[in-house]
Motif scaffolding. Structure first.
Motif: not given
Ligand code: UD1
Ligand code: CA
Length: 451
Positions: A353-359
């Motif tokens: 949860d609430r993990t980002n792989v943004a770019h």
């Protein structure tokens, strides 16, 4: 008691295809599979599929459907000849036989129930489904008396000009008292323009035959060429979209959206233009999909957003944002409240949860914990040319931009990876890892070397 026979031996010449006609796909399912599904709720005691042209391909394609019996018609001499092949298989059978054409895929179960009920109530020897078509060209014409008792069925090719004006057609869907049919089958003759044994000739010889009109003629449209296949697809799409809109789903510009009838949607889902939902997909309430997305065999929980992305074989938890330009390739599980963003590809990967792989990232065979931040351009090197290897990333860990994680490798909890690192060895909890050459600055270097 009822036995079902499906005619699927014909070549389908008019399709101009290498693939047998009945295996052509209509919204994710083959024509013949759709026919079988329509009759399933009648709980037939046996389901016989008559195969012939490319019989092996047809059988292989239908292997996953349990309980089918295949009967071979080695030469295809017409629909009557096809049903003759059943004689040795139904020797002592005394119940009803429902016969369906394998190329009539939009038939509803309700219509079949009405057909069978009418057949039983009136104790008919046969009951056939008919329809009034705006354009009856190509279909057999049915001639009845005022009580709907069938007098004659004449194939389009054998019709006189006057007979051709009759718009009441044979749908190719029949219910027979088998014993009556079995008696006349051996005596069929092929004296018609196609030199074929017509099942329609047998129909009028079995005793009292009644015609039942289908309520919506679109149900019985047969597929003989690609144009009819495309028309059937349009009908199917209209039905599916109407169903979901009435169930509380917003479709923006419905004509640019396609939805397989295997897909499940919940109220307050919004689907934007140019979005395609396929296979075993479930999308839960409040999710907003598109524009420009493909979702296949995936489950999206509540309030997920997806923009300009491809999601296949994946599960996405509530409140997560996907895209724009994300590819969840297969076996991906994304936790709740995550962001998976621009130009990111994930494969066989689990994010907490609430993990980002943004770019700009590729994560393959990776497990990441909760509140992880995968920095721009982070790549897992998961393939050594022979085998795939796993990467594990603990909770709250942050990777700097342009890191390479060379698998197999494990990063603990609360790890920091310095930007530009190539990590080849495991990193314990709470550590900073810098795995790149230290920057060297040589002042005045150009002037010296230029002399
Ligand atoms: C058939 C009917 C016609 C009806 C129409 C409805 C006959 C003679 N005509 O015509 O009255 O209006 O369906 O769609 O029955 N098949 C076999 N073995 C064969 C020939 C055909 O299994 O030797 C199968 C085909 O794979 C197909 C079905 O029977 O699934 C119907 O055959 P098709 O040639 O398409 O018949 P139509 O000319 O459409
Ligand atoms: Ca046909």
């Amino acid at each position: 008691m009822v036995v079902v026979a499906i005619l699927a031996a014909g070549r389908g010449t008019r399709m101009k295809s290498q693939l047998p006609k009945v295996l052509h796909s209509l919204g994710g399912r083959s024509l013949v599979e759709r026919v079988i599904n329509s009759v399933e709720p009648l709980s037939p005691s046996r389901r016989l599929v008559i195969v012939g042209y490319q019989a092996e391909e047809v059988k292989t394609a239908m292997q996953s459907i349990p309980g089918l019996e295949f009967v071979e018609q080695t030469v295809q001499q017409g629909t009557g000849h096809a049903i003759q092949q059943l004689l040795p298989h139904l020797e002592d059978y005394a119940g009803d036989l429902i016969v369906l054409n394998g190329d009539v895929p939009l038939l509803s179960t309700q219509t079949l129930k009405i057909l069978w009920q009418t057949h039983q109530e009136h104790q008919n020897a046969a009951t056939i489904l008919t329809a009034y078509l705006p354009n009856p060209q190509g279909y057999g014409r049915v001639f009845c008396d005022s009580e709907n008792i069938v007098q004659q069925i004449v194939e389009d090719k054998d019709c006189t000009t006057a007979q051709r004006q009759n718009r009441r057609i044979n749908a190719g869907v029949y219910c027979f008292r088998w014993q009556n049919l079995a008696k006349v089958l051996p005596y069929l003759e092929a004296n018609n323009s196609q030199k074929e044994y017509y099942l329609t000739d047998a129909v009028t010889q079995v005793g009292q035959v009644m015609a039942v009109d289908v309520e919506d003629y679109q149900e019985i449209l047969g597929i003989n060429d690609r144009l009819q296949l495309a028309n059937a697809y349009e009908i199917l799409q209209r039905r599916v979209k109407e169903k979901w809109m009435m169930a509380g789903v917003t479709l923006i510009d419905p004509s640019s959206i396609t939805i397989d009838d295997t897909v499940e949607l919940q109220p307050d889902v919004i689907i934007e233009p140019q979005t395609h939902l396929r296979g075993d997909t479930v999308i839960k309430a409040g999710s907003h999909i598109g524009p420009g997305s493909l979702i296949e065999d995936s489950q999206l929980e509540e309030n997920v957003t997806v923009q300009y992305s491809v999601v296949k074989g994946s599960i996405v938890q509530a409140g997560t944002q996907i895209g724009p330009y994300t590819h969840l390739r297969s076996q991906v599980q994304v936790g709740a409240g995550c962001r998976v963003g621009n130009f990111v590809e994930l494969k066989n990967t689990r994010l907490g949860d609430r993990t980002n792989v943004a770019h700009l990232s590729y994560l393959g065979d990776t497990t990441a914990g909760t509140k992880v931040n995968i920095g721009a351009g982070t790549i897992t090197a998961n393939y050594d040319g022979v085998k795939k290897h796993p990467t594990k990333i603990g909770d709250r860990t942050k990777t700097g931009s342009n890191s390479v994680l060379v698998a197999p490798v494990t990063l603990g909890n609360d790890v920091y990876v310095a930007a530009g690192s190539t990590v080849t060895e495991d990193v314990p909890d709470d550590a900073l890892v810098i795995a790149r050459a230290r920057q060297v600055v040589k002042p005045g270097w150009r002037k010296k070397s230029a002399e």
